[in-house]
Design a protein around this motif. Structure first.
Motif, PDB file in Angstrom:
ATOM      1  N   HIS A  17       0.849  -1.181   0.000  1.00  0.00           N
ATOM      2  CA  HIS A  17       0.000   0.000   0.000  1.00  0.00           C
ATOM      3  C   HIS A  17       0.888   1.235   0.000  1.00  0.00           C
ATOM      4  O   HIS A  17       1.623   1.468   0.956  1.00  0.00           O
ATOM      5  N   LEU A  18       0.841   1.994  -1.080  1.00  0.00           N
ATOM      6  CA  LEU A  18       1.620   3.229  -1.161  1.00  0.00           C
ATOM      7  C   LEU A  18       0.635   4.392  -1.122  1.00  0.00           C
ATOM      8  O   LEU A  18      -0.263   4.485  -1.951  1.00  0.00           O
ATOM      9  N   LEU A  19       0.818   5.268  -0.150  1.00  0.00           N
ATOM     10  CA  LEU A  19      -0.092   6.397   0.012  1.00  0.00           C
ATOM     11  C   LEU A  19       0.732   7.678   0.091  1.00  0.00           C
ATOM     12  O   LEU A  19       1.646   7.783   0.935  1.00  0.00           O
ATOM     13  N   LEU A  55      -2.323  -1.327  -3.546  1.00  0.00           N
ATOM     14  CA  LEU A  55      -3.039  -0.072  -3.386  1.00  0.00           C
ATOM     15  C   LEU A  55      -2.078   1.072  -3.639  1.00  0.00           C
ATOM     16  O   LEU A  55      -1.049   1.186  -2.966  1.00  0.00           O
ATOM     17  N   VAL A  56      -2.406   1.908  -4.605  1.00  0.00           N
ATOM     18  CA  VAL A  56      -1.555   3.048  -4.944  1.00  0.00           C
ATOM     19  C   VAL A  56      -2.434   4.289  -4.874  1.00  0.00           C
ATOM     20  O   VAL A  56      -3.315   4.489  -5.700  1.00  0.00           O
ATOM     21  N   GLU A  57      -2.220   5.074  -3.841  1.00  0.00           N
ATOM     22  CA  GLU A  57      -3.081   6.237  -3.650  1.00  0.00           C
ATOM     23  C   GLU A  57      -2.264   7.510  -3.681  1.00  0.00           C
ATOM     24  O   GLU A  57      -1.299   7.657  -2.930  1.00  0.00           O
ATOM     25  N   GLU A  58      -2.676   8.415  -4.496  1.00  0.00           N
ATOM     26  CA  GLU A  58      -2.129   9.779  -4.505  1.00  0.00           C
ATOM     27  C   GLU A  58      -0.609   9.807  -4.517  1.00  0.00           C
ATOM     28  O   GLU A  58       0.012  10.537  -3.763  1.00  0.00           O
ATOM     29  N   CYS A  59      -0.009   8.975  -5.345  1.00  0.00           N
ATOM     30  CA  CYS A  59       1.455   8.968  -5.398  1.00  0.00           C
ATOM     31  C   CYS A  59       1.949  10.011  -6.396  1.00  0.00           C
ATOM     32  O   CYS A  59       1.452  10.100  -7.517  1.00  0.00           O
ATOM     33  N   VAL A 119     -10.155   1.956 -10.209  1.00  0.00           N
ATOM     34  CA  VAL A 119      -9.238   2.996 -10.669  1.00  0.00           C
ATOM     35  C   VAL A 119      -9.953   4.338 -10.713  1.00  0.00           C
ATOM     36  O   VAL A 119     -11.037   4.462 -11.298  1.00  0.00           O
ATOM     37  N   SER A 120      -9.372   5.329 -10.058  1.00  0.00           N
ATOM     38  CA  SER A 120      -9.889   6.679 -10.138  1.00  0.00           C
ATOM     39  C   SER A 120      -8.803   7.594 -10.682  1.00  0.00           C
ATOM     40  O   SER A 120      -7.727   7.685 -10.102  1.00  0.00           O
TER      41      SER A 120
END
Lengths: 392, 163
Positions: A179-181, A204-208, A254-255
């Motif tokens: 999980h990368l946030l 999980l890749v969020e806002e990278c 995906v967003s």
């Protein structure tokens, strides 16, 4: 001698203290670290019950309102005690902030991880969550993190991952969840990490920041992919391009990324597909097969404008569309009972879209349709309609 | 035992208070203890379960039947377990955890342990003592010393002065 006070739902006979140690340990397994330690105060027979449980769970976020120093010393002493008494740790969860201004945490982590690895080869679960609390996110994680071969679950928040940080990354044969946030990471570094984690199931890749490309075709165990980058909506950052084709995938969410599907790909196990703000190459979707797809959610995907989307998904349960134009979508579904929910926010006069709407309803006529239309301006309240259409 | 094809095999279980229960073998072998007996060929007559009373065994069999009727869907199994345990008081849970341990049923063991732990969660020491009938045999000085030793776990927790 004092008797424990008896209330309606209380027990006058102390059965829990009489349970065999093995069972007590199983009960204590489910408590948080502070709660399990607190049981030492219950009575003399409880004094050391907690000391030998096989799972440890420390988070500097949840209950250490005191100093960071104190948190570090509690973790350190506990790990030392387990090592000295040769107690087995089957599960270890640690959540800790690492900042350049606070080198003690990182240097202790450099000690703990090798100790854990040498004394607990059979550890079943090792979950590590590291983060920076500084606004810039420019802190690098200590290199030991990428040498912790027993890791199963790694969460990285607000840190920078660059070549230096992963210089000596080992092969993570146990890592199932990454999980990368809010991480600052380039595609090349991301790809290198992924290539060392062949067993990942959840990604999980969020806002990278700085991540322009994700390619996960080689993750043969990947089940869930979650990607968001709302920054591209506001800023001028370029959209991340995501290439996916592991047939093991069950959920894609995906967003605000560019999804690139291979032409003719068969997503045998995909049950959930959620696409929000996905801009490009949706037309390739028409050539793909989704034999297990149950839920398809499409929201604000401008990529659908002007194309005819065909979805080969025989087992649909629910379809939902949210957008500012009427898309052209049709389904090959043999499912008997499925529902489609269409939410439209339209600006034009009904005369401009009524034909398209009729077409859409017709193509969804196998499903039970729920339709909401919200007409924004022109002050004509009649545009607001909601209710069921039967697409006839 | 030559298993007849087509007809489901039924086992007879006997509790320590001599109650007899019939249960489908396919459900009963959720218990590793029972499975081992079946595999060793001792399941021909009645299987005696010396550490489980009739009331608890009836409950365990309800669970065995319920959970084995659910296809391989971990979420549905979990919600069945939650529902099954939702109305059980601690007495029953204690009997159940001992039975699950004896019968070697890891899924039930885990669910009941979690349920008992849930009762203790976020409660003060005094509340847990009262709930489980645990007698505080510490002197006030001893108790204060133990608390001091682990003072971080008492940060932000309401103190209870009613031990």
């Amino acid at each position: 001698m004092k008797r424990a006070r008896v209330e309606d739902d209380s027990n006058s006979v102390d059965r829990i203290s009489e349970l065999p140690q093995g069972i007590l340990q199983q009960i204590l397994y489910h408590l948080s670290q502070d709660e399990v330690v607190r049981t030492s105060v219950l009575s003399k027979s409880w004094r050391y019950n907690w000391c030998t449980r096989p799972n440890l769970n420390f988070s500097d976020r949840s209950f250490f309102k005191g100093s960071k120093q104190y948190f570090l010393s509690v973790v350190h002493e506990t790990l030392q005690r387990y090592r000295d008494q040769r107690l087995c740790i089957e599960e270890f969860h640690l959540s800790i902030s690492l900042d350049d201004s606070d080198p003690a945490s990182a240097s202790l982590l450099e000690k703990w991880i090798p100790t854990l690895a040498t004394t607990n080869k059979g550890m079943k679960k090792f979950c590590l969550s590291i983060r920076s609390e500084q606004g810039s996110g420019s802190t690098h994680p200590p290199s030991v993190v990428f040498k912790a071969e027993l890791l199963q679950d790694l969460r990285v928040e607000n840190l920078t991952l660059d070549r230096k940080a992963i210089d000596r990354i080992i092969l993570f044969n146990h890592l199932k969840r990454l999980h990368l946030l809010d991480v600052c990471i380039e595609a090349e570094i991301f790809q290198k990490i992924i290539s060392r984690c062949p067993m990942i199931e959840d990604l999980l890749v969020e806002e990278c920041r700085g991540l322009r490309k994700i390619e996960v075709n080689d993750l043969h165990c990947l089940k869930d992919l979650y990607f968001t980058n709302y920054e591209v909506v506001e800023g001028d950052e370029e959209c991340c391009s995501i290439e996916i084709y592991p047939p093991s995938l069950e959920t894609i969410d995906v967003s605000y990324g560019n999804l690139r599907l291979n032409k003719g790909a068969v997503f045998c196990n995909l049950k959930h597909l959620y696409l929000r703000g996905v801009e490009l190459l949706l037309d390739r979707m028409s050539s793909c097969k989704f034999p297990s797809l149950e839920y398809l959610v499409i929201g604000y995907c401008n990529g659908l404008r002007g194309i005819k989307l065909f979805v080969d998904a025989p087992n649909m349960v629910g379809f939902s569309y949210n957008g500012e134009f009427i898309p052209s979508i049709s389904f090959a579904s043999t499912s008997i009972e499925w529902k489609s929910r269409i939410y439209l926010h339209l600006r034009d006069a009904p005369s401009l879209w009524s034909v398209k709407l009729r077409k859409l309803l017709k193509s969804l006529s196998q499903s039970q349709i729920f339709l909401w239309i919200n007409q924004d301006d022109d002050g004509d309240g009649d545009g607001d309609g909601d209710g069921d259409g039967d697409g006839d | 035992m030559a298993a007849e094809t087509g007809t489901p095999t039924t086992l007879t279980l006997k509790s320590n208070d001599d109650e007899l229960f019939s249960v489908a073998e396919s459900a009963a072998i959720l218990s590793v203890t029972i499975r081992n007996m079946v595999e060793d060929g001792c399941a021909g007559g009645v299987i005696p379960l010396d550490n489980v009373d009739g009331k608890t065994l009836a409950s365990v069999i309800t669970y065995m039947n319920g959970i084995s009727a659910i296809p391989a869907d971990e979420e549905k199994k979990k919600s069945y377990r939650d529902k099954f345990l939702s109305d059980k008081d601690f007495e029953t849970l204690a009997d159940m955890v001992l039975a699950a341990n004896y019968l070697n049923m890891s899924c039930l063991m885990d669910a009941v342990s979690a349920k008992i732990a849930q009762v203790m969660e976020k409660k003060s020491v005094g509340w847990v003592r009262r709930k489980f009938g645990i007698e505080n045999d510490y002197t006030p000085e001893e108790e204060a010393a133990v608390k001091e030793e682990h003072k971080w776990t008492f940060e932000g927790v309401e103190t209870d002065d009613d031990n």
